[in-house]
Design a protein around this motif. Structure first.
Motif, short mmCIF file in Angstrom:
data_model
loop_
_atom_site.label_atom_id
_atom_site.label_comp_id
_atom_site.label_asym_id
_atom_site.label_seq_id
_atom_site.Cartn_x
_atom_site.Cartn_y
_atom_site.Cartn_z
N GLN A 4 -12.02 25.91 33.02
CA GLN A 4 -10.79 25.27 32.56
C GLN A 4 -11.05 24.49 31.27
OE1 GLN A 4 -8.65 22.98 35.46
NE2 GLN A 4 -7.39 21.95 33.95
N PHE A 5 -10.25 24.79 30.25
CA PHE A 5 -10.44 24.16 28.95
C PHE A 5 -9.18 23.43 28.46
CE2 PHE A 5 -13.24 27.85 29.19
CZ PHE A 5 -14.47 27.26 28.92
N ALA A 6 -8.15 23.38 29.30
CA ALA A 6 -6.90 22.72 28.90
C ALA A 6 -6.30 22.04 30.11
CB ALA A 6 -5.92 23.74 28.32
N VAL A 7 -5.26 21.23 29.88
CA VAL A 7 -4.54 20.48 30.90
C VAL A 7 -5.46 19.42 31.53
CG1 VAL A 7 -3.10 20.54 32.95
CG2 VAL A 7 -3.11 22.50 31.41
N LYS A 8 -5.35 18.19 31.04
CA LYS A 8 -6.13 17.07 31.55
C LYS A 8 -7.64 17.32 31.41
CE LYS A 8 -2.65 14.54 32.99
NZ LYS A 8 -2.34 13.20 32.43
N THR A 9 -8.03 18.03 30.37
CA THR A 9 -9.44 18.34 30.15
C THR A 9 -9.90 17.71 28.84
OG1 THR A 9 -9.21 20.43 31.33
CG2 THR A 9 -11.16 20.18 29.93
N GLN A 10 -10.85 16.84 28.91
CA GLN A 10 -11.33 16.14 27.72
C GLN A 10 -12.21 17.07 26.88
OE1 GLN A 10 -13.48 12.54 28.54
NE2 GLN A 10 -13.43 11.83 26.43
N ASP A 11 -11.97 17.08 25.57
CA ASP A 11 -12.75 17.89 24.62
C ASP A 11 -12.74 19.38 24.99
OD1 ASP A 11 -13.48 15.57 23.21
OD2 ASP A 11 -15.18 15.22 24.54
N GLY A 12 -11.63 19.84 25.56
CA GLY A 12 -11.53 21.22 25.98
C GLY A 12 -11.61 22.21 24.83
N THR A 13 -10.98 21.86 23.69
CA THR A 13 -10.99 22.77 22.54
C THR A 13 -12.40 22.97 22.01
OG1 THR A 13 -8.75 22.07 21.93
CG2 THR A 13 -10.06 23.18 20.23
N ALA A 14 -13.16 21.88 21.91
CA ALA A 14 -14.54 21.99 21.42
C ALA A 14 -15.40 22.81 22.37
CB ALA A 14 -15.13 20.59 21.26
N ALA A 15 -15.20 22.62 23.68
CA ALA A 15 -15.97 23.39 24.66
C ALA A 15 -15.63 24.87 24.59
CB ALA A 15 -15.71 22.85 26.06
N LEU A 16 -14.34 25.18 24.42
CA LEU A 16 -13.91 26.58 24.34
C LEU A 16 -14.46 27.23 23.07
CD1 LEU A 16 -12.26 28.87 25.52
CD2 LEU A 16 -10.25 27.97 24.33
N ALA A 17 -14.45 26.48 21.97
CA ALA A 17 -14.99 27.02 20.71
C ALA A 17 -16.48 27.34 20.85
CB ALA A 17 -14.77 26.01 19.58
N THR A 18 -17.20 26.49 21.56
CA THR A 18 -18.63 26.73 21.77
C THR A 18 -18.86 27.99 22.60
OG1 THR A 18 -19.11 24.35 21.67
CG2 THR A 18 -20.75 25.76 22.74
N VAL A 19 -18.05 28.15 23.66
CA VAL A 19 -18.17 29.34 24.50
C VAL A 19 -17.87 30.60 23.69
CG1 VAL A 19 -17.17 30.58 26.46
CG2 VAL A 19 -17.66 28.14 26.65
N ALA A 20 -16.80 30.55 22.88
CA ALA A 20 -16.42 31.71 22.08
C ALA A 20 -17.50 32.04 21.04
CB ALA A 20 -15.08 31.45 21.39
N ARG A 21 -18.03 31.01 20.40
CA ARG A 21 -19.07 31.21 19.39
C ARG A 21 -20.32 31.84 20.01
NH1 ARG A 21 -19.74 26.31 18.14
NH2 ARG A 21 -17.93 26.20 16.75
#
Length: 203
Positions: A135-152
């Motif tokens: 889970q990277f969204a909805v009440k998730t802190q720094d979700g965008t940064a974590a998702l970008a790391t996973v995608a990279r």
């Protein structure tokens, strides 16, 4: 899975025990967010807190009602307004600030929102630990940064990444699938989930 449930002598589902201390509920009531829109019951969090002052019988009754809800003991008898919502129309703006149509926002019953806030704060940390990997969204802190790391990391390893924007995805979730998933991963919440989602939500 059926193994997550048991039946009473009349063939009715019995939910796993779910006990939240009254002291915790009272703490939640004293720290509710303010200035939120009322739902179809017309209540606000300020009104709910004001009607249930500390050490009052009203506060004890609210805690007892909350416990009935989270145990699923209101699933067959809860009034329809608990699952109802009032629609508010807000004007959407695009990146340039121009009018981009109307966004309907649903404000649910304040009483039911209180029940859910109690559950979210009490069981949230344990459930969040299960969802962190996916889970990277909805009440998730720094979700965008974590998702970008996973995608990279995925691209660097030669994998493909698919981005899919599912329009109105929340309303496409099947209620039975939601209840089954709750029974599997958070069985103590099944009673409350069945109470909230086993019937249509009037708007």
């Amino acid at each position: 899975p059926r193994s997550a449930f048991s039946l009473d002598d009349h063939g009715k589902l019995l939910y796993p025990p779910c006990q939240v201390p009254f002291s915790f509920m009272k703490k939640v009531l004293s720290t509710l967010p303010r200035h939120k829109a009322p739902g179809p019951d017309g209540l606000t969090f300020e009104m709910l807190a004001g009607a249930c002052p500390p050490k009052s019988q009203a506060l004890e009754s609210l805690c007892q009602l909350t416990q009935l809800y989270i145990e699923g003991r209101m699933a067959d008898a809860s009034p329809s307004f608990l699952s109802a919502a009032r629609l508010h129309a807000f004007i959407k703006r695009d990146s340039a600030g121009a009018d981009a149509g109307i966004r309907p926002i649903a404000a649910g019953s304040t009483l039911q929102r209180f029940f859910h806030i109690v559950l979210a704060r009490y069981y949230g940390p344990a459930i969040r630990a299960q969802l962190v990997p996916v889970q990277f969204a909805v009440k998730t802190q720094d979700g965008t940064a974590a998702l970008a790391t996973v995608a990279r990391t995925a691209v660097a390893s030669g994998r493909h990444v698919l981005s899919c924007d599912a329009m109105n995805a929340f309303n496409c979730v099947h209620r039975v699938a939601l209840i089954r998933a709750t029974a599997r991963y958070a069985p103590h919440l099944v009673g409350a989930v069945v109470t909230a989602y086993s019937r249509a939500s009037p708007l």
